[in-house]
Design an enzyme around this catalytic site. Structure first.
Site, PDB file in Angstrom:
ATOM      1  N   GLY A  28       5.590 -15.273  11.329  1.00  0.00           N
ATOM      2  CA  GLY A  28       6.133 -16.386  10.565  1.00  0.00           C
ATOM      3  C   GLY A  28       7.571 -16.248  10.111  1.00  0.00           C
ATOM      4  N   ASN A  30      10.222 -17.383  11.615  1.00  0.00           N
ATOM      5  CA  ASN A  30      10.844 -18.709  11.781  1.00  0.00           C
ATOM      6  C   ASN A  30      10.334 -19.684  10.718  1.00  0.00           C
ATOM      7  OD1 ASN A  30      12.641 -18.971  14.291  1.00  0.00           O
ATOM      8  ND2 ASN A  30      10.920 -17.742  15.003  1.00  0.00           N
ATOM      9  N   LEU A 101       0.578 -20.175  19.568  1.00  0.00           N
ATOM     10  CA  LEU A 101       0.203 -19.714  20.905  1.00  0.00           C
ATOM     11  C   LEU A 101      -0.746 -20.633  21.669  1.00  0.00           C
ATOM     12  CD1 LEU A 101      -0.065 -15.867  20.264  1.00  0.00           C
ATOM     13  CD2 LEU A 101       1.840 -17.190  21.218  1.00  0.00           C
ATOM     14  N   ILE A 104      -0.599 -27.607  23.006  1.00  0.00           N
ATOM     15  CA  ILE A 104      -0.791 -28.823  22.204  1.00  0.00           C
ATOM     16  C   ILE A 104      -1.450 -29.884  23.089  1.00  0.00           C
ATOM     17  CG2 ILE A 104       0.409 -30.659  20.910  1.00  0.00           C
ATOM     18  CD1 ILE A 104       0.496 -27.905  19.555  1.00  0.00           C
ATOM     19  N   ASN A 118       9.495 -26.893  19.882  1.00  0.00           N
ATOM     20  CA  ASN A 118       9.097 -25.496  19.974  1.00  0.00           C
ATOM     21  C   ASN A 118      10.356 -24.658  20.162  1.00  0.00           C
ATOM     22  OD1 ASN A 118       7.374 -23.181  20.366  1.00  0.00           O
ATOM     23  ND2 ASN A 118       7.738 -23.357  22.565  1.00  0.00           N
ATOM     24  N   HIS A 120      11.608 -21.083  22.076  1.00  0.00           N
ATOM     25  CA  HIS A 120      11.198 -20.058  23.043  1.00  0.00           C
ATOM     26  C   HIS A 120      12.271 -18.974  23.068  1.00  0.00           C
ATOM     27  CE1 HIS A 120       8.923 -18.521  26.415  1.00  0.00           C
ATOM     28  NE2 HIS A 120      10.079 -18.244  26.993  1.00  0.00           N
ATOM     29  N   ASP A 161       5.967 -24.697  27.452  1.00  0.00           N
ATOM     30  CA  ASP A 161       7.412 -24.492  27.631  1.00  0.00           C
ATOM     31  C   ASP A 161       8.038 -25.480  28.610  1.00  0.00           C
ATOM     32  OD1 ASP A 161       7.120 -22.288  25.956  1.00  0.00           O
ATOM     33  OD2 ASP A 161       6.754 -20.936  27.640  1.00  0.00           O
TER      34      ASP A 161
HETATM   35  C1  GRF Z   1       9.623 -16.277  18.157  1.00  0.00           C
HETATM   36  O1  GRF Z   1      10.313 -15.306  18.882  1.00  0.00           O
HETATM   37  C2  GRF Z   1       9.656 -17.575  18.903  1.00  0.00           C
HETATM   38  O2  GRF Z   1      10.740 -17.720  19.752  1.00  0.00           O
HETATM   39  C3  GRF Z   1       8.394 -17.543  19.713  1.00  0.00           C
HETATM   40  O3  GRF Z   1       7.482 -16.811  18.946  1.00  0.00           O
HETATM   41  C4  GRF Z   1       8.156 -15.968  18.040  1.00  0.00           C
HETATM   42  C5  GRF Z   1       7.610 -16.240  16.683  1.00  0.00           C
HETATM   43  O4  GRF Z   1       8.036 -15.312  15.743  1.00  0.00           O
HETATM   44  N1  GRF Z   1       7.965 -18.862  20.059  1.00  0.00           N
HETATM   45  P1  GRF Z   1       7.715 -15.539  14.197  1.00  0.00           P
HETATM   46  O5  GRF Z   1       6.216 -15.616  14.035  1.00  0.00           O
HETATM   47  O6  GRF Z   1       8.400 -16.803  13.770  1.00  0.00           O
HETATM   48  O7  GRF Z   1       8.254 -14.328  13.494  1.00  0.00           O
END
Ligand code: GRF
Length: 205
Positions: A28, A30, A101, A104, A118, A120, A161
């Site tokens: 988490g 992000n 993961l 959707i 999203n 990536h 993606d």
């Molecule tokens: C990130 O690297 C993002 O690009 C990918 O999953 C990771 C999530 O990391 N989709 P976090 O859970 O936000 O730390």
């Protein structure tokens, strides 16, 4: 000419803020940067965090930041309308995937056209698709001896993606880079750009 200026109630002002739901399966980082950004900036608020993993750290982080969360299983996302109904009930305007993961389903994509993004951790279309998440992505980048990697922020459709790219930015990959150093570079880009790009998209809604 008589101009009536109506004073907005706190509720009306708050409703002008777009309501963001974040879906996440992991740590988490992000989610935290996006929640904090919109606590400090107007235009949107993260009002809900959803996860398919009851043990995901993102749930504790959301609680620490005062954001309500909910946990659901795969069936509630894909074969039943439970997650869709929750998003509609909470009047969600915009969905952010942050390390989520599961795929959707089309029902949610249709209900939120161009309203799901999203991030990536590579430069799509390279190093994307099923199984390409977390360290697998960085390992593949290093094994392919790429000279650069980066982040891709894209709209979400019902394939992994695959939606239209909104934003990409790059970082170098040197001979001395390992998965650990690449993760650090990519996470710095994610923290810096994901909230800003979300804000830009939301301003146009
Ligand atoms: C990130 O690297 C993002 O690009 C990918 O999953 C990771 C999530 O990391 N989709 P976090 O859970 O936000 O730390």
């Amino acid at each position: 000419m008589l101009v009536i200026v109506k004073k907005l109630t706190l509720f009306e002002r708050k409703r002008m803020e777009k309501r963001i739901a974040i879906l996440a399966s992991g740590v988490g980082s992000n989610a935290v940067s996006i929640i904090k950004y919109f606590k400090e900036n107007s235009g949107a608020d993260v009002v809900l965090v959803g996860s398919n993993k009851p043990e995901a750290l993102v749930l504790k982080k959301a609680a620490d930041l005062g954001v309500p969360s909910f946990v659901f299983n795969k069936g509630a996302l894909t074969s039943r309308p439970d997650v869709l109904n929750k998003l509609l009930k909470e009047e969600i305007d915009f969905i952010v995937l942050a390390g989520f993961l599961l795929q959707i389903p089309e029902s949610i994509v249709r209900a939120f056209p161009n309203r799901i993004v999203n991030i990536h951790p590579a430069l799509l279309p390279k190093f994307g698709g099923k199984g390409m998440y977390g360290k697998h992505v960085h390992q593949a980048v290093i094994e392919a001896k790429e000279k650069e990697s980066g982040i891709t922020i894209h709209y979400v459709n019902e394939f992994y993606d695959d939606g239209a790219v909104v934003f990409q930015t790059r970082c170098s990959v040197g001979e001395n880079d390992s998965i650990t150093t690449l993760v650090e570079k990519i996470q710095a880009l994610e923290r810096k750009y994901y909230p800003l790009i979300i804000e830009k998209i939301i301003q146009k809604l």
